[in-house]
Motif scaffolding. Structure first.
Motif, short mmCIF file in Angstrom:
data_model
loop_
_atom_site.label_atom_id
_atom_site.label_comp_id
_atom_site.label_asym_id
_atom_site.label_seq_id
_atom_site.Cartn_x
_atom_site.Cartn_y
_atom_site.Cartn_z
N GLU A 191 0.82 -1.21 0.00
CA GLU A 191 0.00 0.00 0.00
C GLU A 191 0.86 1.27 0.00
O GLU A 191 0.54 2.23 -0.71
N VAL A 192 1.93 1.26 0.76
CA VAL A 192 2.77 2.45 0.82
C VAL A 192 3.57 2.62 -0.47
O VAL A 192 3.62 3.72 -1.05
N LEU A 193 4.18 1.55 -0.96
CA LEU A 193 5.05 1.67 -2.13
C LEU A 193 4.30 1.68 -3.46
O LEU A 193 4.60 2.49 -4.33
N VAL A 194 3.33 0.79 -3.61
CA VAL A 194 2.62 0.68 -4.88
C VAL A 194 1.53 1.75 -5.01
O VAL A 194 1.40 2.40 -6.05
N LEU A 195 0.76 1.93 -3.95
CA LEU A 195 -0.33 2.92 -4.01
C LEU A 195 0.15 4.32 -3.64
O LEU A 195 -0.62 5.27 -3.71
N GLY A 196 1.38 4.43 -3.20
CA GLY A 196 1.98 5.74 -2.93
C GLY A 196 1.37 6.50 -1.78
O GLY A 196 1.28 7.72 -1.81
N ARG A 197 0.99 5.77 -0.74
CA ARG A 197 0.40 6.44 0.43
C ARG A 197 1.43 7.34 1.10
O ARG A 197 2.62 7.04 1.12
N LYS A 198 0.93 8.40 1.68
CA LYS A 198 1.78 9.38 2.38
C LYS A 198 1.25 9.57 3.79
O LYS A 198 0.05 9.45 4.05
N PRO A 199 2.13 9.92 4.72
CA PRO A 199 1.68 10.17 6.10
C PRO A 199 0.66 11.32 6.13
O PRO A 199 0.81 12.31 5.42
N PRO A 200 -0.38 11.16 6.95
CA PRO A 200 -1.35 12.25 7.09
C PRO A 200 -0.75 13.39 7.90
O PRO A 200 0.28 13.23 8.56
N GLN A 201 -1.42 14.54 7.87
CA GLN A 201 -0.94 15.69 8.65
C GLN A 201 -0.94 15.39 10.15
O GLN A 201 -0.14 15.96 10.88
N TRP A 202 -1.80 14.52 10.57
CA TRP A 202 -1.93 14.18 11.98
C TRP A 202 -1.13 12.92 12.33
O TRP A 202 -1.47 12.19 13.26
N TRP A 203 -0.03 12.67 11.63
CA TRP A 203 0.79 11.47 11.82
C TRP A 203 1.29 11.32 13.25
O TRP A 203 1.60 10.21 13.69
N MET A 204 1.37 12.42 13.99
CA MET A 204 1.90 12.34 15.35
C MET A 204 0.97 11.54 16.28
O MET A 204 1.46 10.92 17.22
N ALA A 205 -0.32 11.52 16.00
CA ALA A 205 -1.25 10.76 16.85
C ALA A 205 -0.99 9.26 16.75
O ALA A 205 -0.79 8.60 17.79
N PRO A 206 -0.95 8.67 15.53
CA PRO A 206 -0.63 7.23 15.49
C PRO A 206 0.80 6.94 15.93
O PRO A 206 1.08 5.87 16.49
N ALA A 207 1.72 7.87 15.73
CA ALA A 207 3.10 7.67 16.19
C ALA A 207 3.14 7.59 17.71
O ALA A 207 3.81 6.71 18.28
N ALA A 208 2.43 8.49 18.37
CA ALA A 208 2.39 8.48 19.84
C ALA A 208 1.73 7.20 20.36
O ALA A 208 2.23 6.58 21.31
N ALA A 209 0.62 6.80 19.72
CA ALA A 209 -0.06 5.58 20.14
C ALA A 209 0.83 4.35 19.94
O ALA A 209 0.86 3.44 20.78
N PHE A 210 1.59 4.34 18.84
CA PHE A 210 2.52 3.25 18.58
C PHE A 210 3.59 3.18 19.68
O PHE A 210 3.89 2.10 20.20
N LEU A 211 4.13 4.31 20.06
CA LEU A 211 5.17 4.33 21.10
C LEU A 211 4.61 3.87 22.45
O LEU A 211 5.26 3.14 23.19
N ILE A 212 3.39 4.28 22.76
CA ILE A 212 2.75 3.83 24.00
C ILE A 212 2.53 2.32 23.95
O ILE A 212 2.77 1.61 24.93
N ALA A 213 2.09 1.82 22.79
CA ALA A 213 1.89 0.37 22.63
C ALA A 213 3.19 -0.39 22.80
O ALA A 213 3.21 -1.49 23.36
N GLN A 214 4.30 0.19 22.33
CA GLN A 214 5.60 -0.45 22.50
C GLN A 214 5.94 -0.58 23.98
O GLN A 214 6.38 -1.64 24.43
#
Length: 178
Positions: free
Chosen positions: A59-82
């Motif tokens: 999805e990222v490479l073939v469909l060319g998805r880009k991070p949303p403007q609010w990328w910090m929210a999933p990044a923070a949730a990912f770090l908390i999950a870690q």
């Protein structure tokens, strides 16, 4: 794109290390008399995680998805999950595994995040499988993988709780929980 490959590689390497830890813990547990339950659904969980990495990459490479403007929210949730994932692993010690091993007569673990709720490790996994794709704008991967994961976890949790209630004090300990 460098950030995507770095995180992708980090998470993939993390899973490989966790499988090695799980294998080591499985040997320790079986040496103590533990038995494995839930064989039937485990292969589907493995397939889901393989599909997760393939779908995310596609999805990222073939469909060319880009991070949303609010990328910090999933990044923070990912770090908390870690943090939650490693708290679970250290709290369970040699009981932690990617498979379900039950040691007859063992006491239920009530330390770490397990003091607060029954399945914090699964919460970490659910969060990661949702947030990693969202971090890079991979909406399809986030939705499809999350839905399938929730179904598989419902099967897994039923098998795990039934086995723990039958062979340990899990049913007694968690019956009195809020």
């Amino acid at each position: 794109m460098l950030v995507f490959f770095a995180l992708f590689s980090f998470v993939l390497a993390q899973r490989v290390v966790e499988l090695a830890i799980a294998r080591r813990n499985a040997r320790r547990m079986t040496a103590k008399g533990a038995v494995e339950v839930g064989h039937a659904h485990y292969r589907y969980l493995v397939a889901l995680h393989v599909c997760f990495f393939a779908a995310l990459m596609t999805e990222v490479l073939v469909l060319g998805r880009k991070p949303p403007q609010w990328w910090m929210a999933p990044a923070a949730a990912f770090l908390i999950a870690q943090g939650l994932r490693y708290w679970c692993m250290t709290s369970l010690g040699h009981f932690w595994n990617t498979r379900i091993f039950v040691l007859p007569g063992a006491n239920a673990i009530r330390r770490g995040p397990y003091r607060f709720f029954r399945h914090p490790n699964y919460l970490a996994v659910v969060t990661e499988l949702l947030c990693i794709p969202l971090l890079f704008g991979a909406w399809i991967t986030a939705a499809v993988i999350s839905i399938v994961n929730l179904y598989l976890l419902s099967v897994r949790i039923q098998a795990e709780e039934a086995a723990l209630a039958e062979a340990t004090d899990y049913g007694e300990v968690f019956r009195s929980s809020p």
